[in-house]
Design a protein around this motif. Structure first.
Motif, PDB file in Angstrom:
ATOM      1  N   GLU A 261      -3.032  10.695   3.537  1.00  0.00           N
ATOM      2  CA  GLU A 261      -2.967  11.871   4.413  1.00  0.00           C
ATOM      3  C   GLU A 261      -3.674  13.090   3.843  1.00  0.00           C
ATOM      4  O   GLU A 261      -3.861  14.082   4.545  1.00  0.00           O
ATOM      5  CB  GLU A 261      -1.502  12.210   4.706  1.00  0.00           C
ATOM      6  CG  GLU A 261      -0.783  11.110   5.479  1.00  0.00           C
ATOM      7  CD  GLU A 261       0.672  11.429   5.749  1.00  0.00           C
ATOM      8  OE1 GLU A 261       1.049  11.485   6.929  1.00  0.00           O
ATOM      9  OE2 GLU A 261       1.432  11.629   4.769  1.00  0.00           O
TER      10      GLU A 261
ATOM     11  N   SER B  57       0.841  -1.202   0.000  1.00  0.00           N
ATOM     12  CA  SER B  57       0.000   0.000   0.000  1.00  0.00           C
ATOM     13  C   SER B  57       0.875   1.250   0.000  1.00  0.00           C
ATOM     14  O   SER B  57       1.704   1.424   0.895  1.00  0.00           O
ATOM     15  CB  SER B  57      -0.917   0.020   1.232  1.00  0.00           C
ATOM     16  OG  SER B  57      -1.763   1.144   1.213  1.00  0.00           O
TER      17      SER B  57
ATOM     18  N   ARG C  58      -6.404   3.229   5.432  1.00  0.00           N
ATOM     19  CA  ARG C  58      -5.208   2.399   5.695  1.00  0.00           C
ATOM     20  C   ARG C  58      -5.536   0.950   5.313  1.00  0.00           C
ATOM     21  O   ARG C  58      -6.012   0.169   6.149  1.00  0.00           O
ATOM     22  CB  ARG C  58      -4.827   2.462   7.172  1.00  0.00           C
ATOM     23  CG  ARG C  58      -4.467   3.847   7.689  1.00  0.00           C
ATOM     24  CD  ARG C  58      -4.240   3.803   9.195  1.00  0.00           C
ATOM     25  NE  ARG C  58      -3.110   2.969   9.552  1.00  0.00           N
ATOM     26  CZ  ARG C  58      -2.978   2.341  10.724  1.00  0.00           C
ATOM     27  NH1 ARG C  58      -3.944   2.426  11.633  1.00  0.00           N
ATOM     28  NH2 ARG C  58      -1.917   1.622  10.976  1.00  0.00           N
TER      29      ARG C  58
ATOM     30  N   GLU D  19       0.415  -3.330  10.403  1.00  0.00           N
ATOM     31  CA  GLU D  19       1.287  -2.344  11.052  1.00  0.00           C
ATOM     32  C   GLU D  19       1.011  -2.279  12.555  1.00  0.00           C
ATOM     33  O   GLU D  19       1.932  -2.383  13.379  1.00  0.00           O
ATOM     34  CB  GLU D  19       1.073  -0.973  10.426  1.00  0.00           C
ATOM     35  CG  GLU D  19       1.966   0.113  11.001  1.00  0.00           C
ATOM     36  CD  GLU D  19       1.869   1.412  10.222  1.00  0.00           C
ATOM     37  OE1 GLU D  19       2.715   2.293  10.467  1.00  0.00           O
ATOM     38  OE2 GLU D  19       0.968   1.560   9.374  1.00  0.00           O
TER      39      GLU D  19
ATOM     40  N   ASN E 142       5.655   5.333   5.026  1.00  0.00           N
ATOM     41  CA  ASN E 142       4.257   5.427   4.622  1.00  0.00           C
ATOM     42  C   ASN E 142       4.047   4.663   3.315  1.00  0.00           C
ATOM     43  O   ASN E 142       3.338   5.115   2.419  1.00  0.00           O
ATOM     44  CB  ASN E 142       3.833   6.888   4.471  1.00  0.00           C
ATOM     45  CG  ASN E 142       2.326   7.053   4.463  1.00  0.00           C
ATOM     46  OD1 ASN E 142       1.587   6.194   4.939  1.00  0.00           O
ATOM     47  ND2 ASN E 142       1.859   8.157   3.897  1.00  0.00           N
TER      48      ASN E 142
ATOM     49  N   ALA F 206       0.642   4.102   2.811  1.00  0.00           N
ATOM     50  CA  ALA F 206       0.109   3.196   3.826  1.00  0.00           C
ATOM     51  C   ALA F 206      -1.081   3.830   4.528  1.00  0.00           C
ATOM     52  O   ALA F 206      -2.050   3.155   4.870  1.00  0.00           O
ATOM     53  CB  ALA F 206       1.203   2.844   4.832  1.00  0.00           C
ATOM     54  N   VAL F 207      -0.984   5.121   4.771  1.00  0.00           N
ATOM     55  CA  VAL F 207      -2.130   5.897   5.262  1.00  0.00           C
ATOM     56  C   VAL F 207      -2.280   7.113   4.366  1.00  0.00           C
ATOM     57  O   VAL F 207      -1.314   7.867   4.149  1.00  0.00           O
ATOM     58  CB  VAL F 207      -1.979   6.299   6.746  1.00  0.00           C
ATOM     59  CG1 VAL F 207      -0.669   7.045   7.003  1.00  0.00           C
ATOM     60  CG2 VAL F 207      -3.161   7.162   7.189  1.00  0.00           C
TER      61      VAL F 207
ATOM     62  N   ASN G 281       8.186  -1.266   5.830  1.00  0.00           N
ATOM     63  CA  ASN G 281       7.554   0.044   5.694  1.00  0.00           C
ATOM     64  C   ASN G 281       8.642   1.106   5.725  1.00  0.00           C
ATOM     65  O   ASN G 281       9.072   1.547   6.789  1.00  0.00           O
ATOM     66  CB  ASN G 281       6.531   0.291   6.812  1.00  0.00           C
ATOM     67  CG  ASN G 281       5.653   1.499   6.533  1.00  0.00           C
ATOM     68  OD1 ASN G 281       5.984   2.348   5.718  1.00  0.00           O
ATOM     69  ND2 ASN G 281       4.524   1.574   7.219  1.00  0.00           N
TER      70      ASN G 281
ATOM     71  N   SER H  22      -3.807  -1.789   7.821  1.00  0.00           N
ATOM     72  CA  SER H  22      -3.665  -1.165   9.141  1.00  0.00           C
ATOM     73  C   SER H  22      -3.208  -2.142  10.216  1.00  0.00           C
ATOM     74  O   SER H  22      -2.331  -1.826  11.027  1.00  0.00           O
ATOM     75  CB  SER H  22      -4.990  -0.521   9.559  1.00  0.00           C
ATOM     76  OG  SER H  22      -6.036  -1.479   9.596  1.00  0.00           O
TER      77      SER H  22
END
Length: 355
Positions: free
Chosen positions: A189, A183, A197, A203, A328, A186-187, A320, A200
């Motif tokens: 923003e 991803s 996410r 992580e 991210n 990853a989040v 990550n 999620s």
């Protein structure tokens, strides 16, 4: 004792029957999907088991790694509906939704960079390079290897940026590794999708577990190495790790073992329930005592970090880092020893049919 033997025999038979039912569903849904295609599309999507692309994988975007098969964006609506039924047969609802969240994030990533370009944060040369990577929800490819039927061998691949799904079936037995999910971001923003996410728990459970370790345990589990820029078993590297290092499950207290189990389950329970049960049975047969956990990098989110869960039977890797070194951008993989691309069941099939 007789009751116990009867119960074990019943559970074994039930497991075999359920696996056969799942195999039948995979065969039927794939046949139904193929029946939605015209002759030109079938010629693109249907390839031989001997095709070298069957046993190769990559997570790179289409602009860096062309794919074999038929582009998802070129499916008709009917074909898409039938293809979703295949993925629903392969995965639990959790794994199914992760797959399409990851694909959707490709469109979000494209939008993020276009906004950066409009705001003058990146120049024209950079945006043209990024556009050339062909991040897009439609730029995932399906290929069917051989003919999906009850007897014989066949397979299916669905792959694109941050997704690689590899199904191999021999009669009613089937393999689903390597299974890669990533991803970027990853989040999310920015944009209306801020907060999404797709991976999620991969992580969160990792941080939960590593921060449960005491200082002596961290001395065994956490390494000062440079955080890998990618998973160690990436496509251009050896596909198995032979060296065990880190902390063993036998060195954990019950609470720590429970959280490690949660983390492993997060990967395994992406799979449809019968295949997930098969993986869990392998784990429970040996127990957590022979599972090693190692961590590299920050013990806090949004800083580069990596972990490896390593048993004699399977590997889970998570990385990550990201190109901006901002943690991210997740890459993760589940693989079974000697089981990638159905190696184990294909070998057994060949031995059973030698004359």
């Amino acid at each position: 004792m007789k009751k116990l033997i009867f119960l074990l025999a019943f559970l074994l038979t039930a497991g075999i029957n359920l696996q056969a039912q799942t195999a039948d569903k995979l065969i039927l849904t794939t046949q139904d999907f193929l029946n939605t295609l015209d002759s030109e599309q079938k010629s693109k999507v249907m390839l031989t088991m001997e095709d070298s692309m069957r046993s190769k994988w990559t997570n790179l975007p289409l602009g860096l790694a062309p794919r074999a098969g038929l582009r998802y964006g070129d499916f008709s609506e009917e074909s898409k509906i039938q293809f979703h039924k295949i993925l629903s047969a392969i995965f639990s609802s959790q794994g199914y939704l992760k797959t399409f969240s990851i694909m959707q994030v490709d469109d979000i990533l494209h939008e993020i960079f276009e906004i950066k370009f409009q705001n003058g944060e990146i120049n024209e040369e950079t945006i043209n390079m990024i556009r050339g990577l062909n991040w897009d929800y439609g730029n995932y490819f399906a290929a069917v290897w051989g003919e999906p039927k009850e007897e014989g061998t066949w397979g299916l691949k669905f792959e694109g940026h941050h997704v690689s799904i590899n199904l191999t079936m021999v009669n009613s037995e089937y393999s689903l590794t390597p299974l890669f999910f990533g991803s970027d971001p990853a989040v999310v923003e920015t944009t209306q999708y801020a907060g999404i996410r797709p991976l999620s728990k991969e992580e969160d459970y990792g941080f939960w577990f590593v921060n449960l370790l005491d200082e002596d345990q961290k001395a065994k589990a956490v390494f000062e190495d440079k955080v890998p820029g990618d998973i160690i078993t990436s496509p251009d590297r050896p596909q198995w790790i032979s060296e065990y290092r880190g902390i063993k499950g036998s060195e954990l207290n019950p609470e720590q073992q429970k959280v490690l189990h949660y983390l492993i389950e997060e990967y395994i329970e992406n799979l449809e329930v019968q295949k997930a049960d098969e993986f869990m049975a392998i784990l429970h047969e040996r127990g957590l005592d022979q599972v090693y956990f190692s961590w590299i990098g920050s013990l806090e989110p949004m800083k580069a970090h990596y972990y490896l869960i390593h048993s004699p039977d399977f590997i889970i890797e998570y990385d990550n880092v990201g190109f901006l070194d901002n943690a991210n951008h997740i890459h993760s993989i589940l693989r079974k020893k000697d089981g990638d691309f159905g190696e184990d069941i294909l070998r057994k099939h060949r031995m059973d049919h030698e004359h």
